[in-house]
Design a protein around this motif. Sequence first.
Motif, PDB file in Angstrom:
ATOM      1  N   SER A 133       0.981   3.954  -3.135  1.00 23.92           N
ATOM      2  CA  SER A 133       0.527   5.334  -3.031  1.00 23.92           C
ATOM      3  C   SER A 133       1.888   6.094  -2.974  1.00 23.92           C
ATOM      4  O   SER A 133       1.356   7.457  -2.681  1.00 23.92           O
ATOM      5  N   LYS A 134       2.834   5.908  -2.972  1.00 27.98           N
ATOM      6  CA  LYS A 134       4.291   6.548  -2.828  1.00 27.98           C
ATOM      7  C   LYS A 134       3.863   7.439  -1.699  1.00 27.98           C
ATOM      8  O   LYS A 134       4.257   8.590  -1.600  1.00 27.98           O
ATOM      9  N   ASN A 135       3.922   6.701  -0.508  1.00 31.75           N
ATOM     10  CA  ASN A 135       3.508   7.430   0.701  1.00 31.75           C
ATOM     11  C   ASN A 135       4.821   7.631   1.458  1.00 31.75           C
ATOM     12  O   ASN A 135       5.684   6.648   1.513  1.00 31.75           O
ATOM     13  N   SER A 136       5.318   8.705   2.043  1.00 32.66           N
ATOM     14  CA  SER A 136       6.730   8.938   2.598  1.00 32.66           C
ATOM     15  C   SER A 136       6.708   8.115   3.784  1.00 32.66           C
ATOM     16  O   SER A 136       8.042   8.079   4.206  1.00 32.66           O
ATOM     17  N   MET A 137       5.628   7.572   4.319  1.00 32.04           N
ATOM     18  CA  MET A 137       5.851   6.548   5.471  1.00 32.04           C
ATOM     19  C   MET A 137       6.439   5.484   5.196  1.00 32.04           C
ATOM     20  O   MET A 137       6.820   4.698   6.212  1.00 32.04           O
ATOM     21  N   LEU A 138       6.648   5.169   4.042  1.00 36.17           N
ATOM     22  CA  LEU A 138       7.562   3.612   3.553  1.00 36.17           C
ATOM     23  C   LEU A 138       8.835   3.949   4.136  1.00 36.17           C
ATOM     24  O   LEU A 138       9.559   3.165   4.488  1.00 36.17           O
ATOM     25  N   TYR A 193       0.680  -1.275   0.002  1.00 33.89           N
ATOM     26  CA  TYR A 193      -0.120   0.006  -0.114  1.00 33.89           C
ATOM     27  C   TYR A 193       0.898   1.310   0.065  1.00 33.89           C
ATOM     28  O   TYR A 193       0.683   2.235  -0.698  1.00 33.89           O
ATOM     29  N   LEU A 194       1.843   1.264   0.784  1.00 34.03           N
ATOM     30  CA  LEU A 194       2.802   2.598   0.892  1.00 34.03           C
ATOM     31  C   LEU A 194       3.416   2.814  -0.404  1.00 34.03           C
ATOM     32  O   LEU A 194       3.673   3.870  -0.836  1.00 34.03           O
ATOM     33  N   GLU A 195       3.788   1.832  -1.041  1.00 34.46           N
ATOM     34  CA  GLU A 195       4.512   1.647  -2.337  1.00 34.46           C
ATOM     35  C   GLU A 195       3.648   2.216  -3.434  1.00 34.46           C
ATOM     36  O   GLU A 195       3.909   3.179  -4.099  1.00 34.46           O
TER      37      GLU A 195
END
Length: 124
Positions: free
Chosen positions: A47-52, A43-45
Amino acid sequence: MSILGYVIMPNHFHVLFYFNDENKLSDSMRDLKKFCAFEIRKYLESSKNSMLNLIRIENDKQVFKVWEDRFDDVWIGNKELLEIKLEYIHQNPLQSHWNLSEYPENYRYSSAAFYLGTPDNVVK
């Protein structure tokens, strides 16, 4: 295995398992954590989420780490202790340092609504 109760918190979760036959807690937790870690990372990858970057680690064995290596377990040997533990996990989101809900049954990531007969609020 059956799930008797749960609550998913911002940085941890509580779950009450009932093993129909053999207690396979370690295997169950390993599989649950592996599955969830993969889904969270995916999911993080996507959505290109910085939480990754918060779960990225420098290690020879792995690149990402979502969960601690260990978990706490408590043997629940009677109905009274089961009810105490179930109440505790359902009250968890209401604690002042979390303040995630006013009532246990209104917290979406919990089995409390199921026990109170209002399953419309349960995540499907």
